[in-house]
Design an enzyme around this catalytic site. Structure first.
Site, PDB file in Angstrom:
ATOM      1  N   ALA A  45       0.827  -1.203   0.000  1.00  0.00           N
ATOM      2  CA  ALA A  45       0.000   0.000   0.000  1.00  0.00           C
ATOM      3  C   ALA A  45       0.870   1.266   0.000  1.00  0.00           C
ATOM      4  O   ALA A  45       0.671   2.173  -0.813  1.00  0.00           O
ATOM      5  CB  ALA A  45      -0.934  -0.010   1.206  1.00  0.00           C
ATOM      6  N   ARG A 331     -11.403 -19.156   5.452  1.00  0.00           N
ATOM      7  CA  ARG A 331     -10.467 -19.328   6.563  1.00  0.00           C
ATOM      8  C   ARG A 331     -11.129 -19.452   7.920  1.00  0.00           C
ATOM      9  O   ARG A 331     -10.749 -20.293   8.723  1.00  0.00           O
ATOM     10  CB  ARG A 331      -9.517 -18.139   6.590  1.00  0.00           C
ATOM     11  CG  ARG A 331      -8.655 -18.144   5.378  1.00  0.00           C
ATOM     12  CD  ARG A 331      -7.788 -16.948   5.299  1.00  0.00           C
ATOM     13  NE  ARG A 331      -6.897 -17.157   4.166  1.00  0.00           N
ATOM     14  CZ  ARG A 331      -6.040 -16.251   3.738  1.00  0.00           C
ATOM     15  NH1 ARG A 331      -5.970 -15.079   4.325  1.00  0.00           N
ATOM     16  NH2 ARG A 331      -5.263 -16.518   2.716  1.00  0.00           N
TER      17      ARG A 331
HETATM   18  C1  FAD Z   1       2.701 -14.744   6.058  1.00  0.00           C
HETATM   19  C2  FAD Z   1       1.666 -13.952   5.315  1.00  0.00           C
HETATM   20  C3  FAD Z   1       1.209 -14.399   4.073  1.00  0.00           C
HETATM   21  C4  FAD Z   1       0.243 -13.673   3.372  1.00  0.00           C
HETATM   22  N1  FAD Z   1      -0.170 -14.126   2.148  1.00  0.00           N
HETATM   23  C5  FAD Z   1      -1.061 -13.392   1.438  1.00  0.00           C
HETATM   24  C6  FAD Z   1      -1.453 -13.792   0.118  1.00  0.00           C
HETATM   25  O1  FAD Z   1      -1.007 -14.801  -0.405  1.00  0.00           O
HETATM   26  N2  FAD Z   1      -2.330 -12.998  -0.551  1.00  0.00           N
HETATM   27  C7  FAD Z   1      -2.844 -11.863  -0.007  1.00  0.00           C
HETATM   28  O2  FAD Z   1      -3.610 -11.177  -0.670  1.00  0.00           O
HETATM   29  N3  FAD Z   1      -2.478 -11.463   1.236  1.00  0.00           N
HETATM   30  C8  FAD Z   1      -1.599 -12.191   1.961  1.00  0.00           C
HETATM   31  N4  FAD Z   1      -1.240 -11.779   3.225  1.00  0.00           N
HETATM   32  C9  FAD Z   1      -1.717 -10.494   3.726  1.00  0.00           C
HETATM   33  C10 FAD Z   1      -0.943  -9.353   3.094  1.00  0.00           C
HETATM   34  O3  FAD Z   1       0.380  -9.733   2.865  1.00  0.00           O
HETATM   35  C11 FAD Z   1      -0.922  -8.109   3.955  1.00  0.00           C
HETATM   36  O4  FAD Z   1      -2.179  -7.834   4.456  1.00  0.00           O
HETATM   37  C12 FAD Z   1      -0.481  -6.917   3.139  1.00  0.00           C
HETATM   38  O5  FAD Z   1       0.700  -7.195   2.439  1.00  0.00           O
HETATM   39  C13 FAD Z   1      -0.289  -5.696   4.002  1.00  0.00           C
HETATM   40  O6  FAD Z   1       0.300  -4.669   3.222  1.00  0.00           O
HETATM   41  P1  FAD Z   1       0.440  -3.217   3.803  1.00  0.00           P
HETATM   42  O7  FAD Z   1       1.084  -2.416   2.734  1.00  0.00           O
HETATM   43  O8  FAD Z   1      -0.884  -2.758   4.292  1.00  0.00           O
HETATM   44  O9  FAD Z   1       1.375  -3.345   5.076  1.00  0.00           O
HETATM   45  P2  FAD Z   1       2.865  -3.929   5.292  1.00  0.00           P
HETATM   46  O10 FAD Z   1       3.374  -4.606   4.101  1.00  0.00           O
HETATM   47  O11 FAD Z   1       2.840  -4.676   6.574  1.00  0.00           O
HETATM   48  O12 FAD Z   1       3.742  -2.645   5.459  1.00  0.00           O
HETATM   49  C14 FAD Z   1       3.722  -1.866   6.602  1.00  0.00           C
HETATM   50  C15 FAD Z   1       4.736  -0.776   6.429  1.00  0.00           C
HETATM   51  O13 FAD Z   1       4.557   0.200   7.433  1.00  0.00           O
HETATM   52  C16 FAD Z   1       5.773   0.489   8.053  1.00  0.00           C
HETATM   53  N5  FAD Z   1       5.460   0.918   9.411  1.00  0.00           N
HETATM   54  C17 FAD Z   1       4.591   0.365  10.286  1.00  0.00           C
HETATM   55  N6  FAD Z   1       4.548   1.081  11.409  1.00  0.00           N
HETATM   56  C18 FAD Z   1       5.393   2.109  11.246  1.00  0.00           C
HETATM   57  C19 FAD Z   1       5.770   3.211  12.056  1.00  0.00           C
HETATM   58  N7  FAD Z   1       5.259   3.411  13.268  1.00  0.00           N
HETATM   59  N8  FAD Z   1       6.698   4.078  11.571  1.00  0.00           N
HETATM   60  C20 FAD Z   1       7.227   3.909  10.318  1.00  0.00           C
HETATM   61  N9  FAD Z   1       6.883   2.905   9.515  1.00  0.00           N
HETATM   62  C21 FAD Z   1       5.978   2.023   9.976  1.00  0.00           C
HETATM   63  C22 FAD Z   1       6.595  -0.757   7.936  1.00  0.00           C
HETATM   64  O14 FAD Z   1       7.961  -0.437   8.017  1.00  0.00           O
HETATM   65  C23 FAD Z   1       6.188  -1.222   6.541  1.00  0.00           C
HETATM   66  O15 FAD Z   1       6.958  -0.527   5.581  1.00  0.00           O
HETATM   67  C24 FAD Z   1      -0.281 -12.503   3.932  1.00  0.00           C
HETATM   68  C25 FAD Z   1       0.173 -12.063   5.174  1.00  0.00           C
HETATM   69  C26 FAD Z   1       1.124 -12.789   5.878  1.00  0.00           C
HETATM   70  C27 FAD Z   1       1.526 -12.314   7.222  1.00  0.00           C
END
Ligand code: FAD
Ligand code: SF4
Ligand code: FES
Lengths: 638, 257
Positions: A45, A331
């Site tokens: 994201a 799930r």
């Molecule tokens: C093991 C696993 C397998 C998965 N497999 C799938 C799949 O096959 N298909 C699917 O659709 N989804 C899957 N998911 C879910 C999906 O991966 C996540 O929901 C999604 O990638 C989250 O993306 P995001 O960008 O919201 O957050 P994240 O990728 O978690 O990124 C969070 C970011 O915020 C930053 N951050 C957080 N707090 C702070 C702070 N206080 N200060 C500065 N930076 C901060 C971190 O450094 C990071 O850069 C899986 C999840 C897991 C755990």
């Protein structure tokens, strides 16, 4: 009181997003460089949003706590990403992806948001392919698909078992291009510790440089949080060690509503826990359920090795209970079924906390090499962790906390109730209702970042009214002082127990009382135990080291302090929701055959909680969920 | 089981650093290597000593955040395994293990086993992407990619950016990392338009960041937890040479630098 206006455009479902885009104000391209956007997070994201803002010409400040943006936890997603391409000619469509997602979420998400998600899903695949994401291909050169839980069509795109990694690297590379061009300024190893609100608008953040310990303020015209999920509230989860709620929580304390925290996803296929020292749980991708069959022995306490148990004495319980979806049941349903089997004494492995996921039929049918081609890296990982070879013995799996459907409340434009604060990806609450379907989080994160926020943030900025201030403003100074004071406090307590000691205790309270099945009694127990543990933490925690330096224990202390507040809100939310739906199962509310019993008359709303100060009860604001296009029904996967 | 650990302790970039011995008698064979260190750290904190700093995040072998040297091996002695996925059943009661950070001029030490690998990001910044903006691309299936090319590209793209290849190399070269990215993108039709310029600018950035040149020793590929092959360095050299010929008339091809 702040209002909860979801700002869903009027008109037919399929035209809402088009209409919204047409009504938006635009920022003059020559003026874009005069705006600064703060993006916290570099997962799917955050990276997709930050790079897109850079491409549009805005100035971007982008933060993450890892040493490089490429390591955000999106990297760990294994299975795949959904899109309504219908390349398989098997009857898929935008409508069907929308419908499956709404139904999978147990009818607790907004129709308009989910429809838009399905609508832009196809653009994501085009975008990622152009970036060079090496998706799996058929021999003819076209893209390959697989099936995931909760769907009867094959719409999941994947890159070996590393889909999240490859999509994130695609987004990261685009981001690095913008860093090179000077449009994005990157701050790795930097943690956001407070949100700054001036005249009711989000205007900046206060951060700590994790290497030097320096506390600093950053000013922007808008703040975007894309900080991921908070499953680590339970201590053991499939999330990375660093995943936390701090960014969202500090924003919540500054007035942003926290929605639906009780919807937590417990994933059915994880490697069972091995001991007290366990630091995290490892997911075995749901895609394995395409070819693996789940079973337990029919007889309680059957100590025989799995290959000694004849077919007739095995219970393939998902296939038995849900003949249509079988091993691909969603799930929440699969996890609960595993728990029921283990509670009935049918579990396998140490402590009886496991069920078999067996590939022997598929290996017989397709050969070991075909299975290896599909899941080789997962099989290798399983073997490294457990010392057992899944080509020869069935895997043992058990449910684990995996994903948090709840998060900061946002409107249709992904803006929180605080003007100027936008929330994307897993950190918001918007698209998955009470349960997320597999392969739809990657889709949501990238939809938010590439195709929604670039439009909606422009509208916010173009509408103007953002005052000229600097980081010398009193609100910045007050937030900095607060952050510094909290650090000093942690270092001064010098109690008896480590941060991990408290985190494990909290996780245990949550798992036992606010886990896969909850009751009024267990929730009330949690609501007594969490505040008591929190008090103990603030009196007896031991954080070594000093400020102003690399101090990983100090980082953890701040995160656990926030979890100790979030846990209470999660239990509070679960207690008020007197129904079972998706990832929220209240044992009091179930059908005769043990399925979740929803109560649409009283609970078809999103619960948006308002912070009123430490140790004061939260205020519950309700956003009614209006279903104009689909008929609410009991979910059935039979 | 019981282990003796000799761990590199260094307060910061300016501190000289030294090995410190720890006796660790609470090790289970089912622990991961990092869980073994977690347990040590809990004990150190309770005793009022400074815990050992080391990086990790996913603990699933995919994020590339972990990594240090165990008895001379980056990520430890088990092939194709990051240190977070290494389990203690690989070791024996009474073993003496020496832990030190990945050492390279381009990787300054932050504290103990934690290092600064941002130089790798700067190599990507120099051209490790296809220059396209969000919103423009056409239907994904209008670009056909042979399965073999797609699979080989995926092999190269599997790099997790951990830096073990650099630590293993006597020249502290990041050629396997750089070659991996150049191959991942260059093997796909989408990456073709920038194939040569990409190689040119990435290799040059690699050199200015202070990484050494490749003399084809192969230690990098042996240490790589994701199995990247030396062939990817050969591809890099080929694209780099083609780049110098096409885009820098007269400039002599300098190999992988
Ligand atoms: C093991 C696993 C397998 C998965 N497999 C799938 C799949 O096959 N298909 C699917 O659709 N989804 C899957 N998911 C879910 C999906 O991966 C996540 O929901 C999604 O990638 C989250 O993306 P995001 O960008 O919201 O957050 P994240 O990728 O978690 O990124 C969070 C970011 O915020 C930053 N951050 C957080 N707090 C702070 C702070 N206080 N200060 C500065 N930076 C901060 C971190 O450094 C990071 O850069 C899986 C999840 C897991 C755990
Ligand atoms: S090439 Fe291998 S060793 Fe080098 S950074 Fe990539 S994954 Fe690590
Ligand atoms: S911690 Fe992510 S690869 Fe080891």
């Amino acid at each position: 009181m702040p209002t909860l206006d979801s700002r869903i455009p009027a008109g037919p479902l399929a035209e809402k997003w088009t209409k919204r885009k047409a009504d938006m104000k635009l920022v003059n391209p020559a003026n874009k460089r005069k705006y600064t956007i703060i993006v916290v997070g570099t997962g799917l994201a955050g990276a997709s949003a930050a790079s897109s803002f850079g491409e549009l010409g805005y100035n971007v400040l982008n933060f993450c706590f890892q040493d490089t943006p490429r390591r955000a936890h999106s990297i760990a997603a294994q299975g795949g990403i959904n899109a309504a391409k219908s390349y398989q000619n098997d009857g898929d469509s935008v409508w069907r992806l929308f419908y499956d997602t709404i139904k999978g979420g147990d009818f607790r998400a907004r129709e308009a948001n989910v429809y838009r998600l399905a609508e832009v899903s196809n653009n994501i695949i085009d975008q990622a392919t152009a970036q060079g994401v090496p998706f799996a291909r058929e021999y003819g050169g076209t893209l390959a698909n697989r099936s995931f839980g909760g769907a009867l069509v094959s719409r999941t795109f994947y890159a070996r078992g590393q889909t999240g990694q490859q999509l994130l690297i695609g987004a990261y590379q685009s981001l690095m291009r913008q860093v090179e061009l000077g449009k994005v300024k990157m701050f790795p190893r930097t943690e956001m510790l407070d949100l700054v609100v001036i005249d009711g608008r989000a205007r900046g953040i206060v951060t700590r440089d994790l290497v030097t310990g320096k506390v600093e303020s950053f000013l922007g015209d808008a703040v975007v949080l894309a900080t991921g999920g908070y499953g680590n509230l339970y201590y053991l989860s499939t999330n990375a060690k660093g995943s936390n709620v701090t960014a969202s929580w500090r924003a919540h304390r500054k007035g942003a509503f926290f929605a639906n925290p009780c919807y937590t996803q417990i994933h059915p296929t994880c490697i069972p826990r091995a001991g007290e020292y366990q630091s995290k749980l490892t997911l075995m991708s749901e895609s394995l359920r395409n070819d693996g069959r789940i079973w337990v022995p029919k007889k309680a306490g059957d100590g025989r090795a799995p290959d000694q148990i004849p077919e007739g004495e095995r219970d393939y319980y998902l296939e038995r209970k849900y003949p249509t979806y079988g091993n691909l049941a969603p799930r929440d349903i699969s996890s609960r079924a595993a728990k029921q089997a283990c509670d009935a004494g049918l579990g396998v492995g140490p402590g009886g906390l496991g069920v078999y996921l067996d590939f022997s039929d598929s290996i017989k049918r397709l050969g070991a090499s075909a299975i290896g081609e599909r899941y080789g890296n997962l099989f290798d990982m399983y073997q490294r962790i457990t010392g057992e070879n899944p080509y020869q013995v069935p895997m043992r799996i058990y449910p684990a906390v995996h994903y948090t459907m709840g998060g900061l409340w946002v409107d249709y434009d992904l803006m929180s109730n605080l003007p100027g604060l936008f929330v994307l990806g897993e950190a918001n609450f918007s698209d998955h209702g009470a349960n997320r379907l597999g392969a739809s989080a990657l889709m949501q994160g990238l939809a938010d970042g590439y195709f929604v926020i670039p439009y909606t943030i422009g509208d916010y900025l173009a509408r103007g009214g953002i005052a000229k201030v600097g980081t010398d403003h009193t609100e910045f100074k007050a937030a900095e002082a607060q952050v510094n004071a909290q650090e000093k406090k942690f270092l001064s307590i010098q109690g008896k127990h480590t941060v991990d000691y408290f985190h494990k205790k909290l996780g245990n309270i949550m798992w036992e009382n606010v886990g896969m099945a909850r009751t009024q009694e267990s929730l009330e127990k949690a609501l007594r135990e969490i505040p008591a543990l929190r008090d103990e933490f603030w009196q007896d925690v031991k954080v070594p080291g000093i400020e102003g330096e690399f101090n990983q224990e100090l980082e953890k202390a701040g995160r656990v302090a926030d979890f100790l507040e979030l846990g209470e809100l999660l239990a509070t939310d679960a207690l008020q929701r007197n129904e079972s739906c998706g990832g929220h199962f209240r044992s009091e509310f179930q059908t005769e055959d043990g399925e979740a019993l929803r109560n649409d008359a009283d609970y078809a709303y999103a619960a948006a909680w308002e912070w009123n100060g430490a140790s004061k009860p939260w205020t519950l604001n309700k956003e009614p969920l209006v279903f104009e296009n689909i008929h609410l029904q009991t979910r059935s996967y039979k | 089981m019981r282990l003796t650990l000799e761990i590199w302790r260094q307060k910061g970039a300016d501190d000289a650093g030294r090995f410190v011995r720890y006796e660790h008698d609470e090790v289970s064979e089912h622990m991961s290597f990092l869980e073994m260190l977690d347990v040590l750290n809990q004990k150190l904190i309770e005793k009022g000593e400074e815990p050992v700093s080391f990086d990790s995040d996913c603990r699933e072998g995919i994020c590339g955040m972990c990594g240090f040297v165990v008895n001379g091996y980056p990520h430890g002695p088990q092939p194709l395994t990051t240190v977070c996925q290494l389990h203690m059943r690989f070791f024996h009661d009474g073993d003496v293990l020496r832990l030190e950070p990945f050492r390279a001029k381009a990787f300054p030490i932050i504290r103990d086993l934690a290092i600064d690998r941002s130089a790798l990001d700067r190599i990507i910044m120099a051209g490790g992407y296809n220059s396209i903006n969000a919103g423009g691309p056409r239907d994904a299936n209008s670009i056909l990619v042979g399965k073999k090319e797609a699979d080989l590209s995926m092999d190269a793209a599997a790099c997790i950016g951990c830096g073990a290849c650099v630590a293993a190399c006597p020249n502290a070269s990041a050629s396997l990392f750089t070659g991996g990215k150049i191959s991942h993108l260059g093997l796909l039709p989408q990456g073709e338009p920038e194939r040569k310029t990409r190689a040119l600018s990435m290799v040059e950035r690699h050199n200015t960041e202070g990484f050494g040149g490749c003399t084809v020793i192969g230690a990098c590929a042996e240490a790589c937890p994701k199995g990247l092959k030396l062939d990817f360095i050969a591809r890099m050299n080929k694209d780099y040479l083609a780049g110098t010929v096409t885009y820098r008339e007269g400039a002599a091809g300098g190999g992988s630098g």
